[in-house]
Scaffold this motif. Structure first.
Motif, PDB file in Angstrom:
ATOM      1  N   VAL A 149      -2.140  -7.437  11.392  1.00  0.00           N
ATOM      2  CA  VAL A 149      -1.882  -6.058  10.971  1.00  0.00           C
ATOM      3  C   VAL A 149      -1.267  -5.258  12.126  1.00  0.00           C
ATOM      4  O   VAL A 149      -0.289  -4.527  11.943  1.00  0.00           O
ATOM      5  N   ALA A 150      -1.851  -5.387  13.314  1.00  0.00           N
ATOM      6  CA  ALA A 150      -1.353  -4.626  14.467  1.00  0.00           C
ATOM      7  C   ALA A 150       0.085  -4.990  14.796  1.00  0.00           C
ATOM      8  O   ALA A 150       0.888  -4.135  15.177  1.00  0.00           O
ATOM      9  N   ALA A 151       0.433  -6.280  14.632  1.00  0.00           N
ATOM     10  CA  ALA A 151       1.787  -6.743  14.952  1.00  0.00           C
ATOM     11  C   ALA A 151       2.720  -6.647  13.760  1.00  0.00           C
ATOM     12  O   ALA A 151       3.903  -6.986  13.867  1.00  0.00           O
ATOM     13  N   GLY A 152       2.219  -6.193  12.639  1.00  0.00           N
ATOM     14  CA  GLY A 152       3.057  -6.087  11.443  1.00  0.00           C
ATOM     15  C   GLY A 152       3.581  -7.426  10.973  1.00  0.00           C
ATOM     16  O   GLY A 152       4.658  -7.509  10.380  1.00  0.00           O
ATOM     17  N   GLY A 153       2.802  -8.495  11.253  1.00  0.00           N
ATOM     18  CA  GLY A 153       3.226  -9.832  10.847  1.00  0.00           C
ATOM     19  C   GLY A 153       4.373 -10.383  11.658  1.00  0.00           C
ATOM     20  O   GLY A 153       4.939 -11.426  11.306  1.00  0.00           O
ATOM     21  N   ASN A 154       4.730  -9.709  12.743  1.00  0.00           N
ATOM     22  CA  ASN A 154       5.884 -10.110  13.552  1.00  0.00           C
ATOM     23  C   ASN A 154       5.413 -10.847  14.809  1.00  0.00           C
ATOM     24  O   ASN A 154       4.796 -10.239  15.691  1.00  0.00           O
ATOM     25  N   PRO A 155       5.714 -12.153  14.956  1.00  0.00           N
ATOM     26  CA  PRO A 155       5.281 -12.905  16.145  1.00  0.00           C
ATOM     27  C   PRO A 155       5.808 -12.317  17.449  1.00  0.00           C
ATOM     28  O   PRO A 155       5.171 -12.471  18.496  1.00  0.00           O
ATOM     29  N   ALA A 156       6.951 -11.639  17.400  1.00  0.00           N
ATOM     30  CA  ALA A 156       7.513 -11.042  18.606  1.00  0.00           C
ATOM     31  C   ALA A 156       6.650  -9.906  19.140  1.00  0.00           C
ATOM     32  O   ALA A 156       6.806  -9.481  20.284  1.00  0.00           O
ATOM     33  N   ARG A 157       5.735  -9.416  18.295  1.00  0.00           N
ATOM     34  CA  ARG A 157       4.855  -8.313  18.704  1.00  0.00           C
ATOM     35  C   ARG A 157       3.522  -8.800  19.267  1.00  0.00           C
ATOM     36  O   ARG A 157       2.667  -7.991  19.626  1.00  0.00           O
ATOM     37  N   ILE A 158       3.349 -10.121  19.376  1.00  0.00           N
ATOM     38  CA  ILE A 158       2.066 -10.649  19.852  1.00  0.00           C
ATOM     39  C   ILE A 158       1.769 -10.183  21.271  1.00  0.00           C
ATOM     40  O   ILE A 158       0.666  -9.703  21.563  1.00  0.00           O
ATOM     41  N   LEU A 159       2.744 -10.325  22.177  1.00  0.00           N
ATOM     42  CA  LEU A 159       2.489  -9.969  23.581  1.00  0.00           C
ATOM     43  C   LEU A 159       2.121  -8.496  23.756  1.00  0.00           C
ATOM     44  O   LEU A 159       1.114  -8.195  24.420  1.00  0.00           O
ATOM     45  N   PRO A 160       2.880  -7.549  23.174  1.00  0.00           N
ATOM     46  CA  PRO A 160       2.459  -6.152  23.313  1.00  0.00           C
ATOM     47  C   PRO A 160       1.051  -5.903  22.794  1.00  0.00           C
ATOM     48  O   PRO A 160       0.294  -5.118  23.371  1.00  0.00           O
ATOM     49  N   GLU A 161       0.683  -6.579  21.700  1.00  0.00           N
ATOM     50  CA  GLU A 161      -0.642  -6.373  21.145  1.00  0.00           C
ATOM     51  C   GLU A 161      -1.727  -7.042  21.985  1.00  0.00           C
ATOM     52  O   GLU A 161      -2.859  -6.572  22.034  1.00  0.00           O
ATOM     53  N   LEU A 162      -1.381  -8.142  22.668  1.00  0.00           N
ATOM     54  CA  LEU A 162      -2.347  -8.767  23.563  1.00  0.00           C
ATOM     55  C   LEU A 162      -2.706  -7.826  24.715  1.00  0.00           C
ATOM     56  O   LEU A 162      -3.780  -7.934  25.305  1.00  0.00           O
ATOM     57  N   ARG A 163      -1.798  -6.915  25.020  1.00  0.00           N
ATOM     58  CA  ARG A 163      -2.052  -5.943  26.080  1.00  0.00           C
ATOM     59  C   ARG A 163      -2.781  -4.711  25.546  1.00  0.00           C
ATOM     60  O   ARG A 163      -2.988  -3.748  26.278  1.00  0.00           O
ATOM     61  N   SER A 164      -3.164  -4.750  24.277  1.00  0.00           N
ATOM     62  CA  SER A 164      -3.952  -3.672  23.680  1.00  0.00           C
ATOM     63  C   SER A 164      -5.237  -4.270  23.137  1.00  0.00           C
ATOM     64  O   SER A 164      -5.338  -4.594  21.955  1.00  0.00           O
ATOM     65  N   PRO A 165      -6.238  -4.478  24.015  1.00  0.00           N
ATOM     66  CA  PRO A 165      -7.470  -5.189  23.610  1.00  0.00           C
ATOM     67  C   PRO A 165      -8.156  -4.592  22.391  1.00  0.00           C
ATOM     68  O   PRO A 165      -8.792  -5.314  21.619  1.00  0.00           O
ATOM     69  N   GLU A 166      -8.033  -3.282  22.187  1.00  0.00           N
ATOM     70  CA  GLU A 166      -8.711  -2.685  21.032  1.00  0.00           C
ATOM     71  C   GLU A 166      -8.171  -3.239  19.720  1.00  0.00           C
ATOM     72  O   GLU A 166      -8.841  -3.173  18.691  1.00  0.00           O
ATOM     73  N   ASN A 167      -6.958  -3.818  19.766  1.00  0.00           N
ATOM     74  CA  ASN A 167      -6.397  -4.425  18.556  1.00  0.00           C
ATOM     75  C   ASN A 167      -6.591  -5.934  18.536  1.00  0.00           C
ATOM     76  O   ASN A 167      -7.277  -6.486  17.704  1.00  0.00           O
ATOM     77  N   SER A 168      -5.993  -6.605  19.512  1.00  0.00           N
ATOM     78  CA  SER A 168      -5.881  -8.056  19.438  1.00  0.00           C
ATOM     79  C   SER A 168      -7.184  -8.801  19.654  1.00  0.00           C
ATOM     80  O   SER A 168      -7.428  -9.836  19.039  1.00  0.00           O
ATOM     81  N   LEU A 169      -8.063  -8.300  20.531  1.00  0.00           N
ATOM     82  CA  LEU A 169      -9.239  -9.084  20.887  1.00  0.00           C
ATOM     83  C   LEU A 169     -10.351  -8.993  19.850  1.00  0.00           C
ATOM     84  O   LEU A 169     -11.411  -9.572  20.026  1.00  0.00           O
ATOM     85  N   LEU A 170     -10.119  -8.278  18.761  1.00  0.00           N
ATOM     86  CA  LEU A 170     -11.123  -8.236  17.699  1.00  0.00           C
ATOM     87  C   LEU A 170     -11.160  -9.542  16.920  1.00  0.00           C
ATOM     88  O   LEU A 170     -12.159  -9.855  16.292  1.00  0.00           O
ATOM     89  N   ASP A 171     -10.077 -10.297  16.945  1.00  0.00           N
ATOM     90  CA  ASP A 171     -10.043 -11.585  16.254  1.00  0.00           C
ATOM     91  C   ASP A 171     -10.695 -12.648  17.132  1.00  0.00           C
ATOM     92  O   ASP A 171     -10.220 -12.903  18.245  1.00  0.00           O
ATOM     93  N   PRO A 172     -11.758 -13.290  16.668  1.00  0.00           N
ATOM     94  CA  PRO A 172     -12.435 -14.303  17.489  1.00  0.00           C
ATOM     95  C   PRO A 172     -11.507 -15.404  18.012  1.00  0.00           C
ATOM     96  O   PRO A 172     -11.624 -15.781  19.180  1.00  0.00           O
ATOM     97  N   PRO A 173     -10.565 -15.963  17.208  1.00  0.00           N
ATOM     98  CA  PRO A 173      -9.692 -17.005  17.756  1.00  0.00           C
ATOM     99  C   PRO A 173      -8.806 -16.488  18.904  1.00  0.00           C
ATOM    100  O   PRO A 173      -8.570 -17.206  19.876  1.00  0.00           O
TER     101      PRO A 173
END
Length: 212
Positions: A149-173
């Motif tokens: 959801v945070a990346a809008g389904g776009n793999p290119a947005r993974i890195l920016p979201e990884l730098r936003s722990p409040e979004n990306s780190l909620l997923d256990p994997p």
């Protein structure tokens, strides 16, 4: 154009510090790998060939020159700083934590590169691309719904979201992948410290682009 800008900067530094070329004893040059092509830097028999860059710089700076990576330049600067502070610091390790983890040892206040120039090379599992590749494989609406959801389904947005722990780190994997990556970096730093047994360890934040 690039070398004209460098020449202009060199001459401005002389002028602003009230120096003449005769007062400069040498020039230290650090270039990140991302810029090697622009400067004509390559490798010969596995060793970096700085001669094309030295030839261009010598056109306006006829000085002894030494070349190295940005991490090596930072290591020398750190050693000089601590010695200027009258604190003995002849053996140290400098780590730059950017897209890649880079390490430079100084032993006896001298850069140590090893026989093949690969001393203290960090393992591939410490590169940010390793983490990104794992996250790309995990990336799906089912496996990583928060990141999706945070990346809008776009793999290119993974890195920016990884730098936003409040979004990306909620997923256990994703959290597990990040923790494994950080543990790999910690293990590499620990192994280097055990091997070289330095008097000081310096951690520097690296750039977003590739560096060494």
């Amino acid at each position: 154009m690039l070398f004209r800008s460098i020449e202009k900067l060199y001459r401005e530094l002389l002028y602003k510090n009230d120096l003449t070329p005769a007062q400069i004893t040498g020039l230290g040059v650090c270039v990140a790998p991302a810029y090697w092509d622009a400067f004509g830097i390559g490798a010969v028999n596995g060793r970096i060939d700085w001669s094309p860059l030295q030839k261009r710089l010598s056109a306006f700076a006829a000085l002894p020159m030494t070349f190295g990576s940005v991490t090596e330049g930072a290591a020398v600067a750190e050693c000089d700083y601590w010695q200027a502070e009258e604190q003995s610091c002849t053996d140290l390790l400098v780590f730059r934590c950017g897209e890649r983890l880079a390490c430079t040892p100084l032993l006896g206040a001298e850069l140590y590169r090893g026989v093949h120039g690969k001393a203290a090379s960090m393992p591939e599992n410490t590169a940010l691309e390793t983490l990104l590749e794992k996250c790309r494989l995990l990336f799906s609406e089912q496996n990583t719904p928060e990141l999706w959801v945070a990346a809008g389904g776009n793999p290119a947005r993974i890195l920016p979201e990884l730098r936003s722990p409040e979004n990306s780190l909620l997923d256990p994997p994703v959290r597990a992948a990040v923790e494994e990556f950080l543990q790999n970096r910690l293990a590499a730093i620990h192994a280097a410290v055990q091997l070289f047994d330095p008097g000081r360890v310096v951690l520097l934040e690296g750039p977003e682009g590739a560096d060494a």
